[in-house]
Design a protein around this motif. Structure first.
Motif, PDB file in Angstrom:
ATOM      1  N   LEU A 137     -49.541  34.360  23.297  1.00  0.00           N
ATOM      2  CA  LEU A 137     -49.300  35.144  24.613  1.00  0.00           C
ATOM      3  C   LEU A 137     -49.819  36.740  24.193  1.00  0.00           C
ATOM      4  O   LEU A 137     -49.889  37.069  23.109  1.00  0.00           O
ATOM      5  N   ASP A 138     -50.234  37.199  25.331  1.00  0.00           N
ATOM      6  CA  ASP A 138     -50.620  38.375  25.300  1.00  0.00           C
ATOM      7  C   ASP A 138     -49.548  39.313  26.230  1.00  0.00           C
ATOM      8  O   ASP A 138     -49.807  39.179  27.532  1.00  0.00           O
ATOM      9  N   LEU A 139     -48.575  39.919  25.732  1.00  0.00           N
ATOM     10  CA  LEU A 139     -47.584  40.534  26.395  1.00  0.00           C
ATOM     11  C   LEU A 139     -47.627  42.067  26.302  1.00  0.00           C
ATOM     12  O   LEU A 139     -46.622  42.650  26.605  1.00  0.00           O
ATOM     13  N   HIS A 140     -49.124  42.595  26.176  1.00  0.00           N
ATOM     14  CA  HIS A 140     -49.000  43.967  26.026  1.00  0.00           C
ATOM     15  C   HIS A 140     -48.780  44.777  27.581  1.00  0.00           C
ATOM     16  O   HIS A 140     -48.076  45.760  27.506  1.00  0.00           O
ATOM     17  N   GLU A 141     -49.291  44.342  28.543  1.00  0.00           N
ATOM     18  CA  GLU A 141     -48.984  44.855  29.919  1.00  0.00           C
ATOM     19  C   GLU A 141     -47.216  44.785  29.806  1.00  0.00           C
ATOM     20  O   GLU A 141     -46.796  45.801  30.554  1.00  0.00           O
ATOM     21  N   LEU A 142     -46.800  43.813  29.711  1.00  0.00           N
ATOM     22  CA  LEU A 142     -45.442  43.465  30.002  1.00  0.00           C
ATOM     23  C   LEU A 142     -44.489  44.348  28.869  1.00  0.00           C
ATOM     24  O   LEU A 142     -43.518  45.131  29.569  1.00  0.00           O
ATOM     25  N   TYR A 143     -45.099  44.618  27.909  1.00  0.00           N
ATOM     26  CA  TYR A 143     -44.463  45.637  26.868  1.00  0.00           C
ATOM     27  C   TYR A 143     -44.438  47.023  27.209  1.00  0.00           C
ATOM     28  O   TYR A 143     -43.479  47.858  27.277  1.00  0.00           O
ATOM     29  N   LYS A 150     -36.614  52.024  33.182  1.00  0.00           N
ATOM     30  CA  LYS A 150     -35.211  52.849  32.988  1.00  0.00           C
ATOM     31  C   LYS A 150     -34.316  51.643  32.016  1.00  0.00           C
ATOM     32  O   LYS A 150     -33.462  51.874  31.418  1.00  0.00           O
ATOM     33  N   PHE A 151     -34.466  50.226  32.268  1.00  0.00           N
ATOM     34  CA  PHE A 151     -33.819  49.220  31.498  1.00  0.00           C
ATOM     35  C   PHE A 151     -34.367  48.892  30.234  1.00  0.00           C
ATOM     36  O   PHE A 151     -33.690  48.215  29.380  1.00  0.00           O
ATOM     37  N   GLY A 152     -35.358  49.525  29.823  1.00  0.00           N
ATOM     38  CA  GLY A 152     -36.232  49.057  28.634  1.00  0.00           C
ATOM     39  C   GLY A 152     -35.753  50.197  27.635  1.00  0.00           C
ATOM     40  O   GLY A 152     -34.983  51.152  27.665  1.00  0.00           O
ATOM     41  N   SER A 153     -36.300  50.115  26.344  1.00  0.00           N
ATOM     42  CA  SER A 153     -36.231  50.932  25.162  1.00  0.00           C
ATOM     43  C   SER A 153     -37.356  50.983  24.277  1.00  0.00           C
ATOM     44  O   SER A 153     -38.096  50.109  24.174  1.00  0.00           O
ATOM     45  N   LEU A 154     -37.661  52.248  23.330  1.00  0.00           N
ATOM     46  CA  LEU A 154     -38.695  52.023  22.598  1.00  0.00           C
ATOM     47  C   LEU A 154     -38.468  51.138  21.561  1.00  0.00           C
ATOM     48  O   LEU A 154     -37.377  50.947  20.889  1.00  0.00           O
ATOM     49  N   MET A 155     -39.472  50.245  21.183  1.00  0.00           N
ATOM     50  CA  MET A 155     -39.501  49.484  20.071  1.00  0.00           C
ATOM     51  C   MET A 155     -40.763  49.220  19.828  1.00  0.00           C
ATOM     52  O   MET A 155     -41.972  49.363  20.479  1.00  0.00           O
ATOM     53  N   GLU A 156     -41.110  48.538  18.735  1.00  0.00           N
ATOM     54  CA  GLU A 156     -42.606  48.041  18.319  1.00  0.00           C
ATOM     55  C   GLU A 156     -42.796  46.735  19.048  1.00  0.00           C
ATOM     56  O   GLU A 156     -42.058  46.211  19.553  1.00  0.00           O
ATOM     57  N   TYR A 157     -44.025  46.421  19.373  1.00  0.00           N
ATOM     58  CA  TYR A 157     -44.697  45.490  20.062  1.00  0.00           C
ATOM     59  C   TYR A 157     -44.191  44.101  19.550  1.00  0.00           C
ATOM     60  O   TYR A 157     -43.689  43.104  20.347  1.00  0.00           O
ATOM     61  N   SER A 158     -44.067  44.126  18.135  1.00  0.00           N
ATOM     62  CA  SER A 158     -43.771  42.859  17.488  1.00  0.00           C
ATOM     63  C   SER A 158     -42.411  42.494  17.906  1.00  0.00           C
ATOM     64  O   SER A 158     -41.902  41.210  17.767  1.00  0.00           O
ATOM     65  N   ALA A 159     -41.629  43.548  17.706  1.00  0.00           N
ATOM     66  CA  ALA A 159     -40.164  43.201  18.141  1.00  0.00           C
ATOM     67  C   ALA A 159     -39.873  42.820  19.404  1.00  0.00           C
ATOM     68  O   ALA A 159     -39.011  42.078  19.808  1.00  0.00           O
ATOM     69  N   VAL A 161     -41.958  41.199  21.464  1.00  0.00           N
ATOM     70  CA  VAL A 161     -42.441  39.821  21.391  1.00  0.00           C
ATOM     71  C   VAL A 161     -41.431  38.814  21.207  1.00  0.00           C
ATOM     72  O   VAL A 161     -41.078  37.713  21.693  1.00  0.00           O
ATOM     73  N   GLY A 162     -40.361  39.375  20.265  1.00  0.00           N
ATOM     74  CA  GLY A 162     -39.420  38.233  19.754  1.00  0.00           C
ATOM     75  C   GLY A 162     -37.916  38.731  20.508  1.00  0.00           C
ATOM     76  O   GLY A 162     -37.293  37.586  20.302  1.00  0.00           O
ATOM     77  N   THR A 163     -37.938  39.479  21.372  1.00  0.00           N
ATOM     78  CA  THR A 163     -36.928  39.681  22.084  1.00  0.00           C
ATOM     79  C   THR A 163     -37.048  39.692  23.799  1.00  0.00           C
ATOM     80  O   THR A 163     -35.968  39.900  24.310  1.00  0.00           O
ATOM     81  N   PHE A 164     -38.098  39.776  24.165  1.00  0.00           N
ATOM     82  CA  PHE A 164     -38.550  39.940  25.712  1.00  0.00           C
ATOM     83  C   PHE A 164     -37.449  39.134  26.541  1.00  0.00           C
ATOM     84  O   PHE A 164     -37.211  39.150  27.701  1.00  0.00           O
ATOM     85  N   ALA A 165     -37.369  37.711  25.964  1.00  0.00           N
ATOM     86  CA  ALA A 165     -36.606  36.775  26.459  1.00  0.00           C
ATOM     87  C   ALA A 165     -34.976  37.011  26.791  1.00  0.00           C
ATOM     88  O   ALA A 165     -34.348  36.127  27.517  1.00  0.00           O
ATOM     89  N   GLN A 166     -34.549  37.781  25.702  1.00  0.00           N
ATOM     90  CA  GLN A 166     -32.980  38.042  25.669  1.00  0.00           C
ATOM     91  C   GLN A 166     -32.667  39.191  26.635  1.00  0.00           C
ATOM     92  O   GLN A 166     -32.265  40.373  26.462  1.00  0.00           O
ATOM     93  N   THR A 167     -32.755  38.735  28.053  1.00  0.00           N
ATOM     94  CA  THR A 167     -32.275  39.598  29.123  1.00  0.00           C
ATOM     95  C   THR A 167     -30.769  40.047  29.140  1.00  0.00           C
ATOM     96  O   THR A 167     -30.546  40.820  29.849  1.00  0.00           O
TER      97      THR A 167
END
Length: 289
Positions: A137-143, A150-159, A161-167
């Motif tokens: 997957l290429d999730l860079h734009e979503l990242y 406002k609902f997000g937080s700073l994190m590494e791209y690798s992190a 990828v592993g958590t984007f589905a944990q809404t």
């Protein structure tokens, strides 16, 4: 006649037979690698689309809404009088020759026909470099959208990828914003596109129907992560928490919360909770200043 309905019918049936043979021949071949397997799936998908479109044409011909098929059968296939046999024969022969002169692809299907070129065609499939031809997957734009929201937080791209589905980790007040809704729509749009490109033979609509049915059942039972007890009418403490105005920059964003949520937020601040949705949102938005 400008065209022959019966000849078009025969040609369409031949096309279906040819496509059936091509699909079988393609699926009997073992792909050399993942790239070849993907090309194979897209070629088969394209041929199945042709089967559907050709079948639709045949259905339209057999429905014969304009009566052209019936007229042609009546004209050419009814027993003529003896004196008309040869004129009608040559007239029909001329029509068939004219049809094939205009439609070069409508040819007789032979076991020796060579379709190697068609089967070797490489479908045009667009992938980014990060997707590695459908392997990742290429999730860079979503990242970038997530970490700048406002609902997000700073994190590494690798992190991410592993958590984007944990809404479920995002608060309900933030999930009610237009920004979050658009973010989810972008996720769905990308994942659907990726599925179409990497699994062209899957019935995507059937998969979505099944997922929607499972979600509705989980929602009714209060089993959706982050929304527990929502479907049963019970509210958790997080659901009853007040709206954090720091996350809203316009009245329109507050309107997205809906009348009940706005009323709860106003009442919690000992303010009047009546009025239209717009009035409630404006009243609540004034508290930011």
């Amino acid at each position: 006649m400008a065209s022959s309905v019966l000849e078009a019918t025969r040609a369409a049936h031949e096309d279906l037979e040819r496509l059936d043979r091509l699909v079988v021949r393609e699926l009997q071949r073992d792909p050399a690698n993942a790239r070849d397997r993907l090309f194979q799936s897209h070629r088969v998908h394209h041929m199945l689309d042709l089967v559907i479109s050709t079948s639709d044409k045949l259905v339209e011909i057999y429905e014969d809404k304009d009566g052209a098929r019936k007229d042609e059968i009546s004209t050419h296939l009814t027993a003529p009088v003896q004196s008309d046999i040869f004129p009608k024969y040559y007239e029909r022969l001329k029509e068939i020759r004219d049809y094939h002169r205009r439609n070069h692809s409508a040819r007789f299907i032979s076991e020796t026909d060579d379709y190697e070129e068609l089967l070797k065609e490489e479908p045009a499939i667009e992938f980014t470099g990060e997707e590695a031809f459908g392997r990742y997957l290429d999730l860079h734009e979503l990242y970038n959208e997530f970490i700048n929201s406002k609902f997000g937080s700073l994190m590494e791209y690798s992190a991410y990828v592993g958590t984007f589905a944990q809404t479920e980790k995002i608060s309900h007040s933030l999930k009610a914003t237009r920004q979050y809704k658009e973010y989810l729509e972008h996720i769905l749009e990308y994942l659907t596109s990726f599925m179409y490109r990497t699994e062209p033979l899957q019935d995507i609509d059937k998969i979505f129907t099944k997922l929607q049915s499972e979600f509705e059942e989980q929602w009714a039972n209060g089993e959706v992560p982050g929304w527990e007890n929502k479907g049963t009418g019970k509210k958790s403490e997080s659901q009853e928490s007040a709206v954090d105005l720091d996350y809203y920059n316009t009245v329109e964003e507050l309107v997205e919360l809906g009348p009940e949520k706005l009323k709860e937020a106003l009442t919690a601040r000992a303010l009047k909770g009546g009025g239209t949705v717009q009035q409630r949102a404006k009243r609540l938005f004034l508290l930011k200043f």
